[in-house]
Design an enzyme around this catalytic site. Structure first.
Site, PDB file in Angstrom:
ATOM      1  N   ARG A  34       0.854  -1.189   0.000  1.00 43.99           N
ATOM      2  CA  ARG A  34       0.000   0.000   0.000  1.00 43.99           C
ATOM      3  C   ARG A  34       0.887   1.236   0.000  1.00 43.99           C
ATOM      4  NH1 ARG A  34      -3.583  -2.536  -1.731  1.00 43.99           N
ATOM      5  NH2 ARG A  34      -5.638  -2.935  -0.872  1.00 43.99           N
TER       6      ARG A  34
ATOM      7  N   HIS B  90      -1.344  -0.247  -9.891  1.00 42.43           N
ATOM      8  CA  HIS B  90      -2.095  -1.128  -8.971  1.00 42.43           C
ATOM      9  C   HIS B  90      -2.612  -2.361  -9.714  1.00 42.43           C
ATOM     10  CE1 HIS B  90      -4.498  -1.184  -4.954  1.00 42.43           C
ATOM     11  NE2 HIS B  90      -4.251  -2.414  -5.381  1.00 42.43           N
TER      12      HIS B  90
HETATM   13  P1  NAP Z   1      -2.015 -10.673   5.604  1.00 44.35           P
HETATM   14  O1  NAP Z   1      -2.135 -12.126   5.330  1.00 44.35           O
HETATM   15  O2  NAP Z   1      -2.969 -10.032   6.555  1.00 44.35           O
HETATM   16  O3  NAP Z   1      -0.501 -10.397   6.083  1.00 44.35           O
HETATM   17  C1  NAP Z   1      -0.102  -9.166   6.587  1.00 44.35           C
HETATM   18  C2  NAP Z   1       1.310  -9.306   7.121  1.00 44.35           C
HETATM   19  O4  NAP Z   1       1.741  -8.023   7.586  1.00 44.35           O
HETATM   20  C3  NAP Z   1       1.387 -10.260   8.316  1.00 44.35           C
HETATM   21  O5  NAP Z   1       2.574 -11.016   8.249  1.00 44.35           O
HETATM   22  C4  NAP Z   1       1.434  -9.298   9.499  1.00 44.35           C
HETATM   23  O6  NAP Z   1       2.115  -9.793  10.636  1.00 44.35           O
HETATM   24  C5  NAP Z   1       2.243  -8.167   8.923  1.00 44.35           C
HETATM   25  N1  NAP Z   1       2.038  -6.947   9.690  1.00 44.35           N
HETATM   26  C6  NAP Z   1       0.880  -6.285   9.918  1.00 44.35           C
HETATM   27  N2  NAP Z   1       1.102  -5.207  10.712  1.00 44.35           N
HETATM   28  C7  NAP Z   1       2.423  -5.198  10.991  1.00 44.35           C
HETATM   29  C8  NAP Z   1       3.253  -4.371  11.762  1.00 44.35           C
HETATM   30  N3  NAP Z   1       2.781  -3.295  12.419  1.00 44.35           N
HETATM   31  N4  NAP Z   1       4.568  -4.672  11.835  1.00 44.35           N
HETATM   32  C9  NAP Z   1       5.070  -5.746  11.196  1.00 44.35           C
HETATM   33  N5  NAP Z   1       4.338  -6.583  10.438  1.00 44.35           N
HETATM   34  C10 NAP Z   1       3.015  -6.310  10.340  1.00 44.35           C
HETATM   35  O7  NAP Z   1      -2.133  -9.829   4.238  1.00 44.35           O
HETATM   36  P2  NAP Z   1      -1.849 -10.335   2.755  1.00 44.35           P
HETATM   37  O8  NAP Z   1      -3.020 -11.098   2.228  1.00 44.35           O
HETATM   38  O9  NAP Z   1      -0.512 -10.969   2.712  1.00 44.35           O
HETATM   39  O10 NAP Z   1      -1.837  -8.926   1.987  1.00 44.35           O
HETATM   40  C11 NAP Z   1      -0.899  -7.920   2.324  1.00 44.35           C
HETATM   41  C12 NAP Z   1      -1.300  -6.611   1.671  1.00 44.35           C
HETATM   42  O11 NAP Z   1      -1.060  -6.665   0.273  1.00 44.35           O
HETATM   43  C13 NAP Z   1      -2.775  -6.272   1.763  1.00 44.35           C
HETATM   44  O12 NAP Z   1      -3.113  -5.719   3.017  1.00 44.35           O
HETATM   45  C14 NAP Z   1      -2.923  -5.257   0.666  1.00 44.35           C
HETATM   46  O13 NAP Z   1      -2.673  -3.976   1.179  1.00 44.35           O
HETATM   47  C15 NAP Z   1      -1.823  -5.627  -0.330  1.00 44.35           C
HETATM   48  N6  NAP Z   1      -2.341  -6.099  -1.622  1.00 44.35           N
HETATM   49  C16 NAP Z   1      -1.980  -5.424  -2.753  1.00 44.35           C
HETATM   50  C17 NAP Z   1      -2.440  -5.858  -3.981  1.00 44.35           C
HETATM   51  C18 NAP Z   1      -2.010  -5.175  -5.254  1.00 44.35           C
HETATM   52  O14 NAP Z   1      -2.556  -5.452  -6.307  1.00 44.35           O
HETATM   53  N7  NAP Z   1      -1.049  -4.277  -5.206  1.00 44.35           N
HETATM   54  C19 NAP Z   1      -3.286  -6.973  -4.060  1.00 44.35           C
HETATM   55  C20 NAP Z   1      -3.634  -7.633  -2.886  1.00 44.35           C
HETATM   56  C21 NAP Z   1      -3.164  -7.186  -1.670  1.00 44.35           C
HETATM   57  P3  NAP Z   1       1.528 -11.052  11.466  1.00 44.35           P
HETATM   58  O15 NAP Z   1       1.729 -12.238  10.550  1.00 44.35           O
HETATM   59  O16 NAP Z   1       2.393 -11.109  12.666  1.00 44.35           O
HETATM   60  O17 NAP Z   1       0.089 -10.764  11.729  1.00 44.35           O
END
Ligand code: NAP
Length: 306
Positions: free
Chosen positions: A221, A269
């Protein structure tokens, strides 16, 4: 019979036939609508941020709100939303993200730009290092970060994962200390959700922990990175390149410095899209679980914000 309100009008054509078919296959007799005559009758809401829906108060009997997006920052703080909120985790999103991350990592690792744009026909036989010699930091070890870290590890990149809580992932060292994740990382990939804690995580101080010449890929993001600090680090060459898929304002305004900066690549994006074929199965499985009183998949923790 559950009444399912599909609140993302532009996406409806992709789901119109698929959702009822998959619901029927799962043995769920349901009525899927795009206009809810009586919100109090709605059992589930399928939501995307493009939907005009902002006030969830009238949906008094809704059992769950099912997001079509993985990132839920635009809805998680909505005070009218009191129902369980599930985010999207599906194979299409994951595969798309792995392909974008691996492609852009290899571009920078191999120095492809030197050969693709070479108007002076310079014969420079310098070989790139091997992947095993290129340390990578994966910020975020959730569904997408872990899949990308595994794909890069399979190519021999030494990946260090960083997350909020400690992880035990075979073959991938992880840390909860940002500085130790960034120190020595030549390629940094941000796959964190946008929360108050992650905003500006890459700032002037944390960027200074990177070795000179590091490359940043941000498919997470936009607000994860302090734009001004990144531009300053790019101007001095401390950061050699940033490939950015997400931004504070989207579409990225025409006059934004990222568009014209020689060390920035903008992708609009497109790193990973939710594909109806996989997403509809996840939606149906969650509706099945809710109807059966089973725990929902991919439930968002409102306190954490993701
Ligand atoms: P997820 O499964 O919720 O994983 C989020 C990760 O971030 C987890 O490992 C979490 O730690 C870590 N995290 C959260 N807050 C943190 C903090 N304060 N300090 C350190 N680590 C932290 O999410 P995901 O499905 O992998 O997706 C990640 C992001 O990708 C989404 O939120 C979205 O913004 C982005 N995204 C972008 C696209 C695009 O097209 N560009 C598409 C889809 C998603 P824990 O494991 O310890 O909870």
């Amino acid at each position: 019979m559950p009444l399912i309100f599909f609140a993302a009008p532009t996406l409806w054509p992709e789901y119109r036939d698929l959702l009822p078919a998959l619901l029927a296959e799962a043995g769920i007799a349901a009525n899927v609508v795009t206009e809810a005559p009586d919100p109090a009758m709605v059992d589930y809401i399928i939501y995307a941020p493009s939907a005009p829906l902002q006030d969830f108060t009238p949906f008094t009997n809704c059992k769950a709100v099912l997001s079509l997006w993985a990132g839920v920052e635009r809805i998680v703080g909505n005070a009218t939303l009191t129902q369980p909120l599930c985010r999207m985790v599906d194979t299409g999103l994951t595969e798309g993200m792995v392909e974008w991350v691996v492609g852009h990592t290899l571009r920078h690792h191999l120095g492809m730009d030197r050969h693709i744009v070479n108007p002076a026909h310079v014969w420079d036989p310098t070989c790139p290092p091997l992947a095993r010699e290129r340390p990578v930091a994966m910020l975020g070890m959730g569904a997408l970060g872990t899949a990308c870290a595994c794909a890069l590890t399979a190519l021999n990149f030494p990946v260090t994962g960083y997350s909020r809580t400690a992880k035990d992932i075979p073959g991938i060292p992880t840390t909860t200390d940002l500085r130790s994740a960034l120190s020595g990382a030549e390629i940094v990939i941000t796959l964190l959700p946008k929360t108050p804690e992650t905003e500006n995580m890459l700032n002037a101080e944390s960027l200074s922990w990177l070795p000179r010449g590091a490359v940043i890929l941000n498919p997470g993001r936009g607000p994860l990175i302090d734009d001004a600090a990144l531009l300053a680090a790019l101007d001095t060459g401390h950061v050699a390149h940033a490939t950015l898929d997400v931004f504070r304002a989207e579409p990225l305004p025409q006059d934004h410095a990222f568009w014209s900066h020689p060390r920035v690549t903008v992708t609009p994006h497109i790193a990973a899209d939710t594909r109806a074929s996989g997403a509809a199965k996840v939606l149906v499985e969650n509706i099945r679980r809710a109807q059966a009183g089973e725990p929902l998949l991919h439930l968002v923790d409102r306190g954490r914000g993701y």
